[in-house]
Structures are given as structure tokens and as C-alpha cells.
Design a protein around this motif. Structure first.
Motif, mmCIF file in Angstrom:
data_model
loop_
_atom_site.group_PDB
_atom_site.id
_atom_site.type_symbol
_atom_site.label_atom_id
_atom_site.label_comp_id
_atom_site.label_asym_id
_atom_site.label_seq_id
_atom_site.Cartn_x
_atom_site.Cartn_y
_atom_site.Cartn_z
ATOM 1 N N HIS A 1 0.831 -1.020 0.124
ATOM 2 C CA HIS A 1 0.059 -0.117 -0.001
ATOM 3 C C HIS A 1 0.909 1.143 0.111
ATOM 4 N N PHE B 1 2.286 1.823 -3.355
ATOM 5 C CA PHE B 1 1.086 2.389 -4.273
ATOM 6 C C PHE B 1 0.857 3.568 -4.251
ATOM 7 N N LEU B 2 0.998 4.152 -3.013
ATOM 8 C CA LEU B 2 0.892 5.589 -2.667
ATOM 9 C C LEU B 2 1.784 6.272 -3.150
ATOM 10 N N ARG B 3 3.140 5.743 -3.132
ATOM 11 C CA ARG B 3 4.194 6.299 -3.962
ATOM 12 C C ARG B 3 4.130 6.559 -5.363
ATOM 13 N N TRP B 4 3.334 5.355 -5.638
ATOM 14 C CA TRP B 4 3.327 5.531 -7.354
ATOM 15 C C TRP B 4 2.303 6.389 -7.666
ATOM 16 N N GLU B 5 1.493 6.662 -6.752
ATOM 17 C CA GLU B 5 0.231 7.561 -7.096
ATOM 18 C C GLU B 5 0.921 8.955 -6.862
ATOM 19 N N GLU B 6 1.666 9.179 -6.091
ATOM 20 C CA GLU B 6 2.290 10.419 -5.929
ATOM 21 C C GLU B 6 3.213 10.900 -6.966
ATOM 22 N N GLY B 7 3.650 9.802 -7.677
ATOM 23 C CA GLY B 7 4.673 10.074 -8.671
ATOM 24 C C GLY B 7 6.151 10.129 -8.274
ATOM 25 N N SER B 8 6.473 9.498 -6.886
ATOM 26 C CA SER B 8 7.603 9.707 -6.095
ATOM 27 C C SER B 8 8.199 8.207 -5.972
ATOM 28 N N ILE B 9 7.884 7.268 -6.781
ATOM 29 C CA ILE B 9 8.119 5.904 -6.590
ATOM 30 C C ILE B 9 9.687 5.669 -7.528
#
Lengths: 647, 178
Positions: free
Chosen positions: A5, A8-16
Motif C-alpha cells: 500500500h 502504491f501511494l508512492r506510485w500515485e504520488e509520482g515519487s516511486i
């Protein structure tokens, strides 16, 4: 927080990072994680939609009574009192009984009504038809919308341009909404409305709602600037608009006035009116009227219409590019002449001469032939002639001149000899209206400087000046037959502003304001007296003509026979001397004639007005409603308002 | 006047709207921009109508829509590549797979979630609103609320978990009814 999770949050933030992305994909190879992710995605979709809708519906739109109920019920759940705790078991019992009743009701309705329509069919709104241009408004952005596109809950649709129209089908075609030009409609979600909030919010413009059927008995509600309209029956058609508020064409609707929480049932052919904070119903007069003549819509300038004293001739004026802005003809269908002139027309009392503004001059016509008799010229050309009126004895012709950026000039002519009797630079800004008292002793001039000046009719000496304190401008004045009451049609200085105008009844002798009549949604641009001073008729930039019961200080009927237009600023009305014809000229470029035989023939109107309108009876708590039975027994008020407006 | 009110369009719209939340969540999670997500959502719908008008046989509407959405997301990513948007079609496939594996009927769950959202405390609502209505990043939220990004992420995560659990409880309660 689970690791997947977090990733996935980092993915959504664009910071992954690349390594984290690889790790996330490894996590997603697990079927259980994918199941959890699917639920998360559903939740995201629900949140996006729910909060977009809630933002728009956060205004306190429910009636005070509802809010009070909500408050009292909310007190039981937040910070329970000792009393509430002790009564909890009773509540529980009541809830249990209510639950059983509900289950029984559901079973009964399902058995009675057959299988209910699936919930998913209620949710969507589809833009079915589009003429012109429209936009979908969401997230404070607007994007073009095409026919066939869906409106998501929480979005608004905005038609662009006066001629644009859109049809939105709602709840699986059970409800059709026709949006007029320059209209903004917000569509709420079903979840929003489950808490008593309106389903649709008319933010601007006009809307026709046709309710073919109610799905699961759920009501259709529309919030307007004035209140909330609710269609409770199937086969109901109603209009909501800034100008009219609510008008029911077919069926029945309930209207709740936002300011007070009062509600009233509105039947077919009725609309909602408000006077002194009380909401009541009045009659909406249908019909199209007869188009007497057309103008080309070229300028947003003054309009004028008038009958000759014998009621046989009609003249109208506005500004036209070719200079032929005056129309003259018989009331009965026939030839209508186009003559040179603009803005204002007036018949001499004997009906033989028609005076018309002509730029800065005045042109006098032979009313029967249309030939020019004389041109009255005085002063600077830039002092545009805005208003004309003959003295009651027909001896003098008063002329009001001036623009927004020039002085206001009042002239009085001996028009038969062509001699200027007197002229005054009476106002710092242009003159908008003139009116002689019935005995001719006084002449009133109104101006863009927001004042009304009373002049000695013969000498041209100023007697007094009246300042409109609310910053409004008078656009039309008419003396009542009593010779001392003047009706002033007022509104914002810029009539394109969407602010309400009002009619001010002013006692010239005592210099007191007798009453202010509210109802028009925009500037009032014209007034005329009828029924020996018991009725006032007004035209407004809101495109409506309204009929006012003077004694009761409230409107009782409305006629909407003109279209709203871009730059719409005025609607002029005139009543024939025998009070059988009403003429109206609007910015939609048409002069229309309406037969109002009832105004003259109506027996109840010959009695004092206090008895003439027995149809308004107090209902619960001071709410007024139209009582059809009383109207019918009164003779013909109901009937005349139902069908006697005809071509 | 254009016209688009045919029975098939009506039926399509009903089915499409019934599944809209999962589709919108999928698109939003992948493009991470509310406006772009709505544009793609509408485009999916318009393409669905066009396909229907062409007489195309769509056996699984939900999967068909996700497939179209996936292509549009890829297209969106390609257009935004200059702005260093992280692109990963493999992840997109996995997310699509996650949704395809779930039963299509989300309706009860959606309704339960809506009810749970209504019951959120005001502060929680405020956080969710900043994220999903204003579309703020955690950094922007942290700046506005004067809180650390990590605490906000945790808070939002807790809110989401509470909502899912609340919906689950409601569904279980409904199932338990005779």
C-alpha cells in the motif's frame, strides 16, 4: 500500513523509485494483494465522485424546519444527554417496530408495483441533445461536452449563448431536462439527495423538467435561487428559471422558500410569488400573443410602445441601423409602416399626430398617413431624444434628452407652432422617462442620475426632487388616475446586471414612498395602470409582464411571452384605452399584442380591490395559496387567468 | 440538433454507470490527475457508444471498458513523457488484472461505502477532500496543514481502511438479514 500500500501511494504520488516499482509489481503477483488493490481502486473512485459532489452541495439549502429537525436528531448521537440515555431503550424499541414496518412496506410495494427498477439505472444523466455549445464544469474547469456524453454526479452542465439548448435525460429516461440558453445546471448524486439535498441545482438560466415516472417513488428536486422545487407526482412538467422561479405546466409540485422554510403546493398553470416574505401561488398566463411587427435586433437601447387614445392605432420604436426605428399601424392585422425615428413614440391625445424621437430631434407624423409634419430641433445633437410625452390636454409635448455621459435636458414644446416653450438642463445625466400629472400641472422627469424631478408644467420651475436611495434608475413612470400616486419602474443602472428591480409607488403630494413592489428578477422597464388604478402592469428585463393587485401590494399573475436575448435590457408595455389589448415590445425584436378582455369585463374588478381578489386565502402559518374554489365562485378570475389570454 | 437517445444507449449507460466507480478509481490511480482521469473516463464512454453503434459485439462490457481505458492511459503517459511521468505498462496490466479478477457487481459495496463516507468525522472528511476533490499532493497537504507528509499518509491510509471495514460490516449485516 502494508508495504504494498505504501508503495502504491508512492506510485500515485509520482515519487516511486525504479526499485520500489519492481517491488510493487512483485507484491501484485500475489492474488490476495490484487484483491485488496481492487477494493482500494473502487474506494478511490467512490471518494473522487463523492467529494466532488459534496463540495458543491455544502451550502445550507434545506428549510429551517428541516435543519431544526436534523439538529434535534443530531443531538441524540453527539454528546448524549442523561435523558437521552435513559430513553435509549425506547428508541431501540421504536426503531425495531419501524424496521418491521419498513420490511412489510417494502414487501407490499414490491408485490404491488412489481419488480423495482435497478438502482444503477437511477444514477446517470446523459446529454441527449445539444443545439449550440455546452460545457461540462468540474474542478473549476470547463470543457466542451458533446451529445451522447455522460454527466457524472457532481458535475455541472453549462449551455453557452442565448440560442443554445440542451436536453439531459436523467434516471434512465424517466426525467427529461431541457436547458435554455446561458444556463448552468448542477447534477448531484443519488447519495447526496438521500439526505434531503436537492438533486439538481439551477445556478443560472432556465430549465424545463419533465418527470415521466418516479423510480422507487423518489422525488425530483431542483434548487433555484429562490427555493427548492420538488416534483412529487409522475407526469409532472415544470419550469424553473431565474425570472419566474417555479411554474408548473402539468401535474403538481411543492415549493419551499429558502429564506423562511415555508412551502406551498403549486398546481398546473401556477407559479410561485413572494410578497413580504410570504410565499404564495399566482397564475401563469400562457399563450403566445399575436406578433404585430418585428424589429431587427441591432442595438441595446430604449424601447417604446403606445396606443392612440381611440385604441385603433399602435406605434412602437427602438433604434435601428437604417434609421427606420418607428412602426405605425392599426391594432388589427394589416400594414405596419416603418418610419424614420428611434427610441420613443407618443400619440397626441386626439390621435392625429405621432411624435417620435429621431436622434437628437423630434419628428411629428400625421398618424393616419405617416407623412412628416414637422421636425422639432433644439440643442446639441449629442443630446439624444430618449423620451416623449404629450400633456393631457394635448397642448404641450415634453421631450427628455441626454445619455449616460451627457447632461439631462427637459424640453417642453408648443408642437403645433414648433416653438420651444421652455428647456432646462435638469439633470447631470441623461433623462430616462417623463410623465405628466393627469391635470397637466406637473411634469416629472427621471434620469440616470437616479433622481426624479417634479417640474411646474407650465413654467418649468423645479418643485422638488426625489432621490432613489438604493442606487436604482427609473425607466418608466405612470401617474395613477388619482393624480397623486406615481408608479416608478426601477432597476439597476446597468440593466444587464442580474439584480432585481422593483416598482416604487410614490405619493407626489406628500413626497412619501407608499410601497415597493418586489417580484421581477431584473430591472423593471415599464409600468401602466389599469382598472381605475387597482391594477398595475409592468414589463421587465426578466422578460416577464406582471400584473399587480395594488391594494394588496402583490402580484397575482404573470405573462411570459418574450424570449431572453443577449444584452436584453427592456420590455415595454402599453394598455389600450379600453383595456382590452396589451402591447409589449421586447429586445427579442417583436411587438406582440395580447387580448386581455378580462381586465375590462371582469365583474369582480369593478368592485374595490380588497374584494376583487378573494382567491388568496391564508393557509397554515400565514402561507398563502391560490384557492381555486373561491376563484371559481368569484365568477371568472380563475377562468380569465386560465384561458382568456388569447391572440 | 444532434440526438443520442436510443434504447441501446440507455442500456449501455446504465451498465456503464453501474461500474463507473471502479473504472474511475482505476484511471485516477494510473494517471494521478483528476481532470485527465475524467477526460479518459468520458472518452471510454464515447468509444463504447461508437462501438455499440457500429454493431460491435461486446461480451464483457466491464473488461472492454478497462481495456480501452488502459490504452488511453498508455496514450496519456506517452504524451506526458516529457514531464517525467513514470510509465510502466507492466504495472498497468497487473492493476487491470486485479480488477478483472473481482466480481463485476460492485453495487452494494459502492452504496455501503457512500454511507460510510457520510459518517466520517469532519477532520477526516477534510483530509479526503484535499486529496480527492482538490487533487493535492501529500507535500501540498503537509504544507497547508503544517504536518509531516508521513503522518498525513498514515492518516489517509487509516481513513481508507476504516471506510473499507465499515463497508464490509454493513455488507455482512445485510447478508445476515433473513
Amino acid at each position: 500500513m502494508k508495504r504494498w500500500h505504501e508503495l502504491f501511494l508512492r506510485w500515485e504520488e509520482g515519487s516511486i523509485s525504479e526499485a520500489e516499482l519492481t517491488e510493487l509489481k512483485q507484491w501484485l503477483s500475489d492474488v490476495e494483494v490484487r484483491r485488496e488493490l481492487a477494493e482500494e481502486l473502487l474506494l478511490t473512485g467512490v471518494l473522487v465522485e463523492a467529494f466532488r459532489a459534496q463540495q458543491r452541495l455544502s451550502l445550507p439549502v434545506r428549510p429551517a424546519a428541516d435543519r431544526a429537525r436534523e439538529w434535534s436528531s443530531g443531538a441524540g448521537t453527539v454528546g448524549r444527554s442523561q435523558w437521552a440515555r435513559s430513553a435509549a431503550w425506547l428508541t431501540g424499541l421504536a426503531v425495531g417496530v419501524a424496521l418491521l414496518t419498513w420490511v412489510a412496506w417494502v414487501l407490499w410495494t414490491n408485490l404491488r408495483l412489481g419488480p423495482s427498477i435497478p438502482e444503477e439505472e437511477q444514477a446517470f444523466a446523459l446529454l441527449a441533445e445539444l443545439e449550440g455549445e455546452a460545457f461540462v464544469v468540474a474542478q473549476q474547469e470547463r470543457r466542451p461536452i458533446r451529445a451522447g456524453q455522460l454527466l457524472l454526479p457532481g458535475q455541472s452542465i453549462a449551455t453557452s449563448g442565448a440560442a443554445s439548448q440542451a436536453v439531459v435525460n436523467f434516471r434512465a429516461d424517466a426525467v427529461h431536462m431541457r436547458l435554455g440558453g446561458d444556463t448552468v445546471l448542477y447534477v448531484a448524486s443519488d447519495a447526496d439527495t438521500s439526505h434531503g439535498r436537492p438533486l439538481l441545482v439551477l445556478e443560472q438560466g432556465q430549465l424545463e423538467v419533465s418527470v415521466d415516472r418516479l423510480i422507487r417513488r423518489r422525488q425530483i428536486s431542483v434548487r433555484t435561487p429562490l427555493g427548492i422545487a420538488v416534483a412529487e407526482q409522475e407526469q409532472t412538467v415544470f419550469h424553473v428559471s431565474e425570472a419566474v422561479g417555479l411554474m408548473v405546466v402539468r401535474g403538481e409540485a411543492r415549493f419551499t422558500y429558502t429564506a423562511t422554510g415555508q412551502s406551498v403546493r403549486v398546481g398546473a398553470g401556477q407559479y410561485v410569488a413572494v410578497a413580504d416574505g410570504e410565499v404564495y401561488t399566482a397564475r401563469y398566463l400562457g399563450g403566445e400573443g399575436r406578433v404585430w411587427t418585428h424589429f431587427v435586433r441591432e442595438f441595446t437601447d430604449t424601447v417604446s410602445v403606445t396606443f392612440s387614445r381611440d385604441g385603433r392605432w399602435l406605434a412602437a420604436a427602438t433604434r435601428q441601423r437604417d434609421g427606420l426605428g418607428v412602426r405605425l399601424g392599426h391594432v388589427e392585422p394589416g400594414e405596419v409602416r416603418a418610419l424614420a425615428g428611434d427610441r420613443s413614440v407618443a400619440f397626441s391625445p386626439d390621435g392625429q399626430v405621432l411624435a417620435a424621437g429621431d436622434s437628437g430631434n423630434v419628428r411629428l407624423y400625421d398618424a393616419s398617413t405617416g407623412e412628416t409634419l414637422r421636425v422639432l430641433e433644439w440643442g446639441e445633437r449629442r443630446w439624444t431624444t430618449k423620451y416623449l410625452t404629450f400633456s393631457p390636454d394635448g397642448r404641450w409635448l415634453a421631450v427628455g434628452k441626454g445619455n449616460r455621459d451627457s447632461v439631462g435636458v427637459v424640453e417642453v414644446w408648443d408642437w403645433r407652432t414648433g416653438k420651444l416653450v421652455w428647456a432646462r438642463l435638469g439633470h447631470p445625466r441623461g433623462v430616462t422617462a417623463l410623465a405628466y400629472s393627469p391635470d397637466g400641472r406637473f411634469l416629472l422627469s427621471a434620469s440616470l442620475d437616479q433622481t426624479v424631478t417634479v417640474w411646474d408644467g407650465a413654467q418649468g420651475e423645479p418643485r422638488t426632487q426625489f432621490l432613489l436611495v438604493n442606487g436604482h434608475v427609473v425607466r418608466s413612470m405612470a401617474f395613477a388616475p388619482d393624480g397623486r400616486t406615481v408608479a416608478l419602474a426601477t432597476g439597476p443602472a446597468d440593466t444587464r446586471v442580474r439584480r432585481a428591480g422593483q416598482i416604487v409607488l410614490w405619493d407626489v403630494a406628500s413626497e412619501r414612498v407608499l410601497a415597493k413592489l418586489h417580484g421581477h428578477g431584473r430591472a423593471v422597464s415599464s409600468v401602466a395602470w389599469a382598472a381605475a388604478g387597482r391594477i398595475l402592469i409592468s414589463g421587465s428585463a426578466d422578460t416577464t409582464i406582471r400584473f399587480w393587485d395594488v391594494e394588496r401590494r402583490r402580484e397575482y399573475a404573470m405573462l411570459q411571452g418574450h424570449r431572453a436575448e443577449v444584452g436584453f435590457e427592456a420590455l415595454a408595455v402599453a394598455l389600450s384605452p379600453d383595456e382590452t389589448w396589451l402591447a409589449s415590445l421586447s429586445f427579442d425584436g417583436t411587438v406582440k399584442l395580447w387580448r386581455l378582455g378580462w381586465l375590462h369585463d371582469e365583474p369582480t374588478m369593478k368592485r374595490p380591490v380588497a374584494h376583487a381578489f378573494p382567491a388568496f386565502l391564508p393557509l397554515k402559518g400565514g402561507i398563502y395559496a391560490f384557492d381555486r374554489e373561491s376563484a371559481q365562485s368569484a365568477g371568472s378570475l380563475g377562468a380569465l387567468l386560465k384561458g382568456d389570454v388569447r391572440n | 440538433m444532434e440526438s443520442m437517445s436510443t434504447p441501446s444507449a440507455k442500456e449501455l449507460a446504465s451498465r456503464f454507470m453501474a461500474e463507473r466507480h471502479a473504472l474511475l478509481g482505476f484511471i485516477y490511480s494510473m494517471v494521478r490527475n483528476l481532470t485527465a482521469a475524467e477526460d479518459i473516463f468520458q472518452e471510454v464512454w464515447l468509444r463504447l457508444q461508437e462501438a455499440s453503434e457500429r454493431g460491435e459485439v461486446i461480451t464483457d462490457l466491464t473488461k472492454w471498458c478497462r481495456g480501452v481505458a488502459k490504452n488511453l492511459i498508455l496514450h496519456y503517459w506517452r504524451e506526458k513523457r516529457t514531464r517525467k511521468v513514470v510509465v510502466d505498462s507492466e504495472l498497468l496490466d497487473l492493476v487491470e488484472q486485479a480488477l478483472n479478477e473481482q466480481p463485476d457487481k460492485w453495487l452494494e459495496k459502492q452504496r455501503a461505502l457512500m454511507e460510510c463516507i457520510e459518517q466520517l468525522p469532519q477532520k477526516a472528511k477534510q483530509l479526503v477532500q484535499m486529496k480527492y476533490e482538490e487533487g493535492l499532493s501529500f507535500a501540498a497537504m503537509a504544507e497547508r496543514l503544517q504536518r509531516s507528509m508521513e503522518s498525513l499518509k498514515m492518516a489517509l491510509c487509516r481513513i481508507r481502511q476504516a471506510l473499507l471495514k465499515c463497508a464490509q460490516r454493513k455488507l455482512q449485516a445485510m447478508e445476515a438479514l433473513p
